[in-house]
Design a protein around this motif. Sequence first.
Motif, PDB file in Angstrom:
ATOM      1  N   ILE A   1       0.842  -1.200   0.000  1.00  0.00           N
ATOM      2  CA  ILE A   1       0.000   0.000   0.000  1.00  0.00           C
ATOM      3  C   ILE A   1       0.878   1.252   0.000  1.00  0.00           C
ATOM      4  CG2 ILE A   1      -1.640   1.363   1.378  1.00  0.00           C
ATOM      5  CD1 ILE A   1      -2.898  -1.229   2.266  1.00  0.00           C
ATOM      6  N   ALA A   2       0.601   2.143  -0.940  1.00  0.00           N
ATOM      7  CA  ALA A   2       1.276   3.445  -0.931  1.00  0.00           C
ATOM      8  C   ALA A   2       0.325   4.426  -0.263  1.00  0.00           C
ATOM      9  CB  ALA A   2       1.577   3.884  -2.352  1.00  0.00           C
ATOM     10  N   ALA A   3       0.839   5.221   0.651  1.00  0.00           N
ATOM     11  CA  ALA A   3      -0.023   6.157   1.364  1.00  0.00           C
ATOM     12  C   ALA A   3       0.534   7.563   1.248  1.00  0.00           C
ATOM     13  CB  ALA A   3      -0.128   5.759   2.839  1.00  0.00           C
ATOM     14  N   SER A   4      -0.361   8.538   1.157  1.00  0.00           N
ATOM     15  CA  SER A   4       0.108   9.923   1.116  1.00  0.00           C
ATOM     16  C   SER A   4       0.648  10.305   2.485  1.00  0.00           C
ATOM     17  CB  SER A   4      -1.034  10.855   0.700  1.00  0.00           C
ATOM     18  OG  SER A   4      -2.069  10.812   1.663  1.00  0.00           O
ATOM     19  N   ASN A   5       1.551  11.270   2.492  1.00  0.00           N
ATOM     20  CA  ASN A   5       2.190  11.682   3.739  1.00  0.00           C
ATOM     21  C   ASN A   5       1.392  12.818   4.393  1.00  0.00           C
ATOM     22  OD1 ASN A   5       3.805  12.681   5.724  1.00  0.00           O
ATOM     23  ND2 ASN A   5       5.676  12.748   4.473  1.00  0.00           N
ATOM     24  N   PRO A   6       0.925  12.609   5.635  1.00  0.00           N
ATOM     25  CA  PRO A   6       0.096  13.648   6.272  1.00  0.00           C
ATOM     26  C   PRO A   6       0.813  15.000   6.402  1.00  0.00           C
ATOM     27  CG  PRO A   6       0.651  11.881   7.848  1.00  0.00           C
ATOM     28  CD  PRO A   6       1.104  11.419   6.495  1.00  0.00           C
ATOM     29  N   ASP A   7       2.147  14.963   6.499  1.00  0.00           N
ATOM     30  CA  ASP A   7       2.892  16.229   6.600  1.00  0.00           C
ATOM     31  C   ASP A   7       2.773  17.052   5.319  1.00  0.00           C
ATOM     32  OD1 ASP A   7       3.638  15.752   9.140  1.00  0.00           O
ATOM     33  OD2 ASP A   7       5.626  14.956   8.641  1.00  0.00           O
ATOM     34  N   ASP A   8       2.545  16.372   4.202  1.00  0.00           N
ATOM     35  CA  ASP A   8       2.434  17.075   2.918  1.00  0.00           C
ATOM     36  C   ASP A   8       0.981  17.299   2.519  1.00  0.00           C
ATOM     37  OD1 ASP A   8       5.146  16.851   2.860  1.00  0.00           O
ATOM     38  OD2 ASP A   8       5.167  15.076   1.566  1.00  0.00           O
ATOM     39  N   ALA A   9       0.066  16.998   3.437  1.00  0.00           N
ATOM     40  CA  ALA A   9      -1.353  16.997   3.054  1.00  0.00           C
ATOM     41  C   ALA A   9      -1.793  18.339   2.458  1.00  0.00           C
ATOM     42  CB  ALA A   9      -2.220  16.619   4.255  1.00  0.00           C
ATOM     43  N   ASP A  10      -1.355  19.449   3.078  1.00  0.00           N
ATOM     44  CA  ASP A  10      -1.782  20.766   2.588  1.00  0.00           C
ATOM     45  C   ASP A  10      -1.394  20.960   1.132  1.00  0.00           C
ATOM     46  OD1 ASP A  10      -2.856  21.286   4.969  1.00  0.00           O
ATOM     47  OD2 ASP A  10      -1.231  22.604   5.695  1.00  0.00           O
ATOM     48  N   MET A  11      -0.130  20.666   0.844  1.00  0.00           N
ATOM     49  CA  MET A  11       0.399  20.836  -0.498  1.00  0.00           C
ATOM     50  C   MET A  11      -0.213  19.827  -1.468  1.00  0.00           C
ATOM     51  SD  MET A  11       4.460  21.047  -1.122  1.00  0.00           S
ATOM     52  CE  MET A  11       4.680  19.303  -0.864  1.00  0.00           C
ATOM     53  N   PHE A  12      -0.340  18.607  -0.973  1.00  0.00           N
ATOM     54  CA  PHE A  12      -0.804  17.511  -1.819  1.00  0.00           C
ATOM     55  C   PHE A  12      -2.238  17.737  -2.308  1.00  0.00           C
ATOM     56  CE2 PHE A  12      -2.248  13.018  -2.361  1.00  0.00           C
ATOM     57  CZ  PHE A  12      -1.305  12.607  -3.295  1.00  0.00           C
ATOM     58  N   PHE A  13      -3.058  18.261  -1.405  1.00  0.00           N
ATOM     59  CA  PHE A  13      -4.466  18.455  -1.769  1.00  0.00           C
ATOM     60  C   PHE A  13      -4.757  19.880  -2.242  1.00  0.00           C
ATOM     61  CE2 PHE A  13      -4.552  14.782   1.113  1.00  0.00           C
ATOM     62  CZ  PHE A  13      -5.194  13.877   0.277  1.00  0.00           C
ATOM     63  N   ASP A  14      -3.700  20.676  -2.310  1.00  0.00           N
ATOM     64  CA  ASP A  14      -3.836  22.074  -2.694  1.00  0.00           C
ATOM     65  C   ASP A  14      -4.535  22.296  -4.034  1.00  0.00           C
ATOM     66  OD1 ASP A  14      -1.978  24.352  -4.309  1.00  0.00           O
ATOM     67  OD2 ASP A  14      -3.014  24.985  -2.470  1.00  0.00           O
ATOM     68  N   PRO A  15      -4.259  21.486  -5.071  1.00  0.00           N
ATOM     69  CA  PRO A  15      -4.879  21.747  -6.387  1.00  0.00           C
ATOM     70  C   PRO A  15      -6.402  21.837  -6.346  1.00  0.00           C
ATOM     71  CG  PRO A  15      -3.167  20.085  -6.598  1.00  0.00           C
ATOM     72  CD  PRO A  15      -3.317  20.355  -5.124  1.00  0.00           C
ATOM     73  N   ALA A  16      -7.031  21.211  -5.365  1.00  0.00           N
ATOM     74  CA  ALA A  16      -8.505  21.235  -5.331  1.00  0.00           C
ATOM     75  C   ALA A  16      -9.034  22.434  -4.548  1.00  0.00           C
ATOM     76  CB  ALA A  16      -9.024  19.945  -4.690  1.00  0.00           C
ATOM     77  N   ASP A  17      -8.125  23.166  -3.878  1.00  0.00           N
ATOM     78  CA  ASP A  17      -8.569  24.198  -2.947  1.00  0.00           C
ATOM     79  C   ASP A  17      -9.167  25.437  -3.608  1.00  0.00           C
ATOM     80  OD1 ASP A  17      -8.013  22.742  -0.793  1.00  0.00           O
ATOM     81  OD2 ASP A  17      -6.163  23.783  -0.218  1.00  0.00           O
ATOM     82  N   ASP A  18      -8.722  25.760  -4.842  1.00  0.00           N
ATOM     83  CA  ASP A  18      -9.170  27.030  -5.430  1.00  0.00           C
ATOM     84  C   ASP A  18     -10.099  26.814  -6.628  1.00  0.00           C
ATOM     85  OD1 ASP A  18      -7.356  25.889  -7.067  1.00  0.00           O
ATOM     86  OD2 ASP A  18      -6.048  27.652  -7.282  1.00  0.00           O
ATOM     87  N   LYS A  19     -10.783  25.692  -6.636  1.00  0.00           N
ATOM     88  CA  LYS A  19     -11.660  25.419  -7.779  1.00  0.00           C
ATOM     89  C   LYS A  19     -13.116  25.304  -7.330  1.00  0.00           C
ATOM     90  CE  LYS A  19      -7.873  23.330 -10.326  1.00  0.00           C
ATOM     91  NZ  LYS A  19      -6.853  23.676  -9.280  1.00  0.00           N
ATOM     92  N   VAL A  20     -13.588  26.428  -6.820  1.00  0.00           N
ATOM     93  CA  VAL A  20     -14.954  26.439  -6.289  1.00  0.00           C
ATOM     94  C   VAL A  20     -15.983  26.132  -7.373  1.00  0.00           C
ATOM     95  CG1 VAL A  20     -14.690  27.898  -4.263  1.00  0.00           C
ATOM     96  CG2 VAL A  20     -14.849  28.941  -6.515  1.00  0.00           C
ATOM     97  N   TYR A  21     -15.579  26.401  -8.646  1.00  0.00           N
ATOM     98  CA  TYR A  21     -16.539  26.163  -9.749  1.00  0.00           C
ATOM     99  C   TYR A  21     -16.822  24.684  -9.965  1.00  0.00           C
ATOM    100  CZ  TYR A  21     -11.860  26.072 -11.738  1.00  0.00           C
ATOM    101  OH  TYR A  21     -10.532  25.843 -11.949  1.00  0.00           O
ATOM    102  N   ARG A  22     -16.124  23.818  -9.187  1.00  0.00           N
ATOM    103  CA  ARG A  22     -16.445  22.389  -9.273  1.00  0.00           C
ATOM    104  C   ARG A  22     -17.669  22.029  -8.427  1.00  0.00           C
ATOM    105  NH1 ARG A  22     -10.334  19.804  -8.989  1.00  0.00           N
ATOM    106  NH2 ARG A  22      -9.917  19.964 -11.223  1.00  0.00           N
ATOM    107  N   HIS A  23     -18.164  22.993  -7.668  1.00  0.00           N
ATOM    108  CA  HIS A  23     -19.329  22.716  -6.819  1.00  0.00           C
ATOM    109  C   HIS A  23     -20.562  23.393  -7.397  1.00  0.00           C
ATOM    110  CE1 HIS A  23     -16.807  20.974  -3.680  1.00  0.00           C
ATOM    111  NE2 HIS A  23     -15.944  21.919  -3.979  1.00  0.00           N
ATOM    112  N   PRO A  24     -21.701  22.714  -7.340  1.00  0.00           N
ATOM    113  CA  PRO A  24     -22.928  23.271  -7.946  1.00  0.00           C
ATOM    114  C   PRO A  24     -23.349  24.610  -7.337  1.00  0.00           C
ATOM    115  CG  PRO A  24     -23.412  21.289  -6.649  1.00  0.00           C
ATOM    116  CD  PRO A  24     -21.929  21.388  -6.747  1.00  0.00           C
ATOM    117  N   THR A  25     -22.988  24.819  -6.066  1.00  0.00           N
ATOM    118  CA  THR A  25     -23.409  26.061  -5.404  1.00  0.00           C
ATOM    119  C   THR A  25     -22.696  27.294  -5.952  1.00  0.00           C
ATOM    120  OG1 THR A  25     -21.772  25.485  -3.740  1.00  0.00           O
ATOM    121  CG2 THR A  25     -24.069  25.052  -3.192  1.00  0.00           C
TER     122      THR A  25
END
Lengths: 96, 319
Positions: free
Chosen positions: A61-85
């Motif tokens: 099993i490969a697992a993401s590193n919690p220390d890098d979580a902010d950076m790792f999940f960053d690409p989804a943070d500024d794409k509010v247009y992906r939500h119907p609201t």
Amino acid sequence: MTTDSQLDLWEVFIQSRNGSHHIHAGSVHASDRKMALQNARDIYTRRGEGTSIWVVPANAIAASNPDDADMFFDPADDKVYRHPTFYTMPEGAKQI
Amino acid sequence: MDHQNTVVRPNEERLSKFEEHVGEGKAVEPRDWMPEEYRSHLVRQMSQHAHSEVIGMQPEGNWITRAPSIRAKQILLAKIQDEGGHGLYLYSAAETLGISRVEMIEQLQTGKAKYSNIFNYPSLTWADIGAIGWLVDGAAIVNQVSLQRTSYGPYSRAMVRICKEESFHQRQGYEIMANMMNGTADQKEMAQDAMNRWWWPSLMMFGPHDGESPHSANAFKWKIKRHSNDELRQKFIDKTVQQAEVIGLTIPDPDLKWNEEKGHYDHGEIDWDEFYRVIRGNGPLNKQRIAHHVKAHEEGAWVREAAEAYKTKQAQKYN
């Protein structure tokens, strides 16, 4: 004490009924996949908790590193247009 | 001088982030940064908990061949199998903290790791099986329900699973006691005798009074523990007294009295000398319990060796 092998570590995923996801339940020790499946059945499904079991060698099993979580999940943070609201609907439009 | 600061500062920063995180009631997962003391506290507590489940199979195993009916025997077997399963959930959860199964077993067998004191008492009669299920598992449930909200994710998840299964254990124990209290004078006497012997050790299961509990301070701050030993003990007493009354058992504590003002039962003083005597290895069965575990472990070694040999052989065949 001698160097006693406690066999390999396997992670266990259980599907509680057809149509559901397999969900991580814990782990077992076993020397091969057949033993891992049987041990997982005996340990995690003694009361009909499962219709299907997956066992995976823990070291596969490969697992993401919690220390890098902010950076790792960053690409989804500024794409509010992906939500119907995000969208403005015209007044009076129904069932949308 | 500066050198020391550069080593210390990042950890202090991480510690305050960690404490903020658990302070908000959020769970800690295996790969998250955690203070070494948090890790070692959990390893100690979780392995002790796992060992208790496994050693706890022994006093009950003592009665499998002498269960009074096929129904009772099936139930007892299922219960003991559950205890083994609970031990394995907990070992599995403890392993996520980086300690191996081999190390944990070694610590148990060499006495470095403890298990619950209660299992150093003998199960002398069938009524003891009732008392163990009702009182010992009953006390364990009170503790485990509280631990469902412990901050370490894998521990909390194991507790949720265990709590679902434990209530069967307590009910089967209470049923045994109730049946005996409906029986002959000898059976009633046997049930009361089991009650007399198991009541106080069950209260001791919650550990020393809050003021004397050695590992408590950080455990609360880091939300490993959510309720104090005395709070949990009180909860157990309050709910058990009524159950004893319903089936006509007397609680062997002359000082036990309902306190209207507090809304709780007052109880007599626990014999802590006995508690520490048993914890230090001088209980009735400490040596026997570990000797039995070592024997079973050693006698099973060939099975593990054979499984490894089979794995190697299969790998050669297909490569």
